[in-house]
Design an enzyme around this catalytic site. Structure first.
Site, PDB file in Angstrom:
ATOM      1  CE1 TYR A 124      -2.964  -3.169   0.926  1.00  0.00           C
ATOM      2  CE2 TYR A 124      -4.451  -1.314   0.702  1.00  0.00           C
ATOM      3  CZ  TYR A 124      -4.227  -2.673   0.743  1.00  0.00           C
ATOM      4  OH  TYR A 124      -5.275  -3.530   0.584  1.00  0.00           O
ATOM      5  CE  LYS A 171       3.405 -17.947   0.396  1.00  0.00           C
ATOM      6  NZ  LYS A 171       2.549 -19.140   0.443  1.00  0.00           N
ATOM      7  CG  ASP A 204      -0.243 -20.297   1.991  1.00  0.00           C
ATOM      8  OD1 ASP A 204       0.326 -19.864   3.014  1.00  0.00           O
ATOM      9  OD2 ASP A 204       0.361 -20.985   1.149  1.00  0.00           O
ATOM     10  CG  ASP A 228      -7.688  -4.983   2.153  1.00  0.00           C
ATOM     11  OD1 ASP A 228      -8.769  -4.814   2.739  1.00  0.00           O
ATOM     12  OD2 ASP A 228      -7.497  -4.651   0.968  1.00  0.00           O
TER      13      ASP A 228
END
Ligand code: NAD
Length: 333
Positions: A124, A171, A204, A228
């Site tokens: 962002y 991640k 995930d 988000d």
């Protein structure tokens, strides 16, 4: 005692839900001077920007704002107003609770999560460029300062709310440097809170676990983009966007707003659910220390949901936005 609070009604469904929230909050008797400021699509023509300086000035002066959703104009060269507002005011923590509510039919029982999303950096940051005609690059920024700050916010919130566990979501197996730094910071801050259990999870796997057994999780802390996405997933676990509130917290200001957007296709129809912004208003009252008023609104919302008569279409009812607000007001003790 009277509070000065900025009210940004917003675009699309914003004005109708903001009005509903304002009426419910005022019905508690808490004295508020609303500084109503327009932002978004409606003011672009007049001011040449969807976020005029007076909006930022008002929030900076009052320190607290209740905000409706703002449409991000596509293809007009403007950055997202929401992202700019959060960055300009350094609202570094986006807090989104997701709780099972009575009377709302969902696939899950006993979901009680708080999502703490870093709000100022990551993808962002908006640093993107084209590489020739056929490629583009977007730069992901993760800093120690912002990562430690958000991890600390999550742990402090966990302590304040009597929570047991914080899960850092990342991640880092793939983005070893950027997400690796985020994880390193979360682990470091966790050491300062020995009373709170800490674990980390790859994003995930987190999504899968959340749809399998959301009741196993408590406070989640995530970088901006995963935050988000995962917070919308969590909104889906408890009844959808119509019931998901949020807060953007900084050191100088706090802006309370629903998770959902401006839903332009419903605008002006007085039919969408006002609960997300009303519950954002409850978070605002808590932030102001008006615990009694916050509790009264929460209980009135619960009573309306349990009764199930005066709810909007997304909850299986046929009430309008304003009728649902009226029903909540009528249940205030
Ligand atoms: P959206 O959240 O506006 O709407 C998606 C769908 O969710 C709607 O069509 C509707 O079916 C449902 N929904 C949303 N709010 C609801 C409510 N209160 N009650 C019942 N149902 C509701 O998402 P979008 O269509 O992707 O975005 C529209 C605009 O909003 C875009 O310009 C986007 O950039 C902006 N947006 C703003 C914010 C914000 O201001 N914080 C957040 C998200 C999106």
């Amino acid at each position: 005692m009277s509070y000065s609070i900025t009210l940004i009604p917003g675009d699309g469904i914003g004005p109708e839900i903001s009005e509903a929230a304002r009426r419910v909050i005022e019905a508690t008797g808490v004295k508020i001077q609303w500084d109503v400021v327009e932002a978004g699509e409606a003011v672009i023509e007049k001011y040449g920007t969807p976020l005029p300086e007076y909006v930022l000035d008002s929030v900076k002066k009052n320190g607290t704002a209740l905000k409706g959703p703002l449409t991000t104009p596509v293809g007009k060269g403007f950055r997202s107003v929401n992202v700019t507002l959060r960055q300009e005011l350094n609202l570094y923590a986006n807090v989104r609770p997701a709780r099972t509510m009575p009377g709302i039919t969902t696939r899950y029982k006993d979901v009680d999560l708080i999502i703490v999303r870093e709000n100022t950096e990551d993808l962002y940051a908006g640093i993107e460029h084209r590489v020739g005609r056929d490629a583009a690059e977007s730069i992901k920024i993760i800093t120690r300062e912002a990562s430690e700050r958000i991890a600390r916010h999550a742990f402090e919130l966990a302590v304040k709310e009597g929570r047991k566990k914080v899960t850092a979501v990342h991640k880092a197996n793939i983005m070893k440097l950027s997400d690796g730094l985020f994880l390193e910071c979360a682990r470091r801050v966790a050491q300062d809170f020995p009373g709170i259990e800490f674990e980390d999870m790859i994003v995930d796997a987190m999504c899968m676990k959340l749809v399998q057994s959301p009741e196993n999780y408590d406070v989640l802390v995530l970088p901006n983009l995963y935050g988000d996405i995962v917070s919308d997933l969590c909104a889906g676990l408890v009844g959808g966007l119509g019931v998901a509130p949020g807060a953007n917290i900084g050191t100088e200001a706090a802006v309370f707003e629903p998770v959902h957007g401006s839903a332009p296709k419903h605008a002006g129809l007085n039919r969408v659910n006002p609960l997300a912004i009303i519950l954002s208003g409850v978070m605002m009252l808590q932030h102001l220390g008006e615990m009694e008023a916050a509790g009264r609104v929460s209980r009135a919302v619960t009573a309306v949901l349990e009764e199930g008569k005066s709810v909007t279409y997304d909850l299986g009812g046929s009430s309008s936005t304003s009728q649902m607000a009226d029903a909540i007001i009528s249940k205030l003790e």
